[in-house]
Write an enzyme that holds these catalytic residues in place. Sequence first.
Site, PDB file in Angstrom:
ATOM      1  N   THR A   1     -47.551  46.025 -28.522  1.00  0.00           N
ATOM      2  CA  THR A   1     -48.071  46.399 -29.833  1.00  0.00           C
ATOM      3  C   THR A   1     -47.310  47.652 -30.262  1.00  0.00           C
ATOM      4  OG1 THR A   1     -50.250  45.577 -29.228  1.00  0.00           O
ATOM      5  CG2 THR A   1     -50.131  47.025 -31.143  1.00  0.00           C
TER       6      THR A   1
ATOM      7  N   LYS B   1     -51.445  41.910 -36.288  1.00  0.00           N
ATOM      8  CA  LYS B   1     -52.192  42.549 -35.192  1.00  0.00           C
ATOM      9  C   LYS B   1     -52.907  43.819 -35.683  1.00  0.00           C
ATOM     10  CE  LYS B   1     -53.002  44.121 -30.894  1.00  0.00           C
ATOM     11  NZ  LYS B   1     -53.727  43.525 -29.824  1.00  0.00           N
TER      12      LYS B   1
ATOM     13  N   LYS C   1     -54.915  53.793 -30.530  1.00  0.00           N
ATOM     14  CA  LYS C   1     -53.483  53.535 -30.751  1.00  0.00           C
ATOM     15  C   LYS C   1     -53.286  52.571 -31.932  1.00  0.00           C
ATOM     16  CE  LYS C   1     -49.564  51.023 -28.929  1.00  0.00           C
ATOM     17  NZ  LYS C   1     -48.998  50.160 -27.894  1.00  0.00           N
TER      18      LYS C   1
END
Length: 307
Positions: free
Chosen positions: A104, A179, A254
């Site tokens: 990611t 995402k 994050k």
Amino acid sequence: MPLGKHRLQLEEDNMAQLKIGFIGLGNMGAPMAANLAKAGCHVTGFDTVVSQVDQLTMARSAAAAADGADIVVTMLPNGGILRRVADEVLPKMRPGALLLDCSTVDVDSARAVADQAAGHEVMAVDAPVSGGIGGAAAGTLTFMAGGSEEAFAKVQPLFEIMGQKAVHCGGPGAGQAAKICNNMILGATMIATCEAFALADKLGLDRQKMFDVVSTSSGYSWSMNAYCPAPGVGPQSPADNGYKPGFAAELMLKDLGLSQQAAEAVGADTPMGARALELYRKFVEEEGGMGQDFSAMLPRFEAKTRD
Ligand code: NAD
């Protein structure tokens, strides 16, 4: 007639011809790489810290792992590291090979690496995952992929081994975009669910009744219905295991950071995402949330009173 075991044999033979370099063998990367090796791929791994993973040949550097590979898979902590690894491996990759990044990372890094790969005549797919460590081990991850049709088709067999679903979201960076948008919704809905439970507690409403109503009413969400943050209520979730992750609060932090970074870059107004980021930052950095599941926001809200 179904091909049954003959079809499986054919797939195994195809997989055995596939040379894969796997860079980043942490919590997610190691089980993903092991699943590829178990399926018959020849996997050469590299990690700066992890020196051995069952069934993998280990290389001494990222460049050595990538040398001669058909596909190089990366599963790394962030975009800065991905860019450095790409600088090292792309010159070693042959034209027509493919770089599959499952980390990611920020959308800009994903697009920059895809551009750089194109300069080396290497195809690139950004394919972050959802499903966590359990999904990585079980081979049931969901991949959200960005890249050309041709590149997506080429990595499809790998997705089938490491996961149960892959969505081709669009061109380079589209996987990362999907995402971070998904996880921005998840962060905000988890907070909303937790603060509503804490309010319900203070109003004397039974938690089970709260679940019975909300999970079948318009307040329902994945956070409430599938991952209920209240222990003993709803399906089994990290709340029933002392809030041991699951999906750690710092990983949510994050991802919320990445979504705000992307929102700033394109001038999108995302006040709920911004507030979710602020709350998770405080939770992780000041309120003991580090190492806890992201649903541990519930005891955090319970303990607090209105400022
Ligand atoms: P991790 O920290 O366990 O693994 C990262 C690995 O990369 C480490 O082993 C580290 O030594 C290695 N590494 C760092 N720099 C390197 C370099 N230059 N060359 C080679 N190896 C290097 O992290 P993780 O939990 O496996 O997560 C990996 C990625 O997957 C992250 O981007 C994360 O956001 C994402 N992700 C994680 C989860 C999860 O539940 N853990 C879920 C979805 C997505």
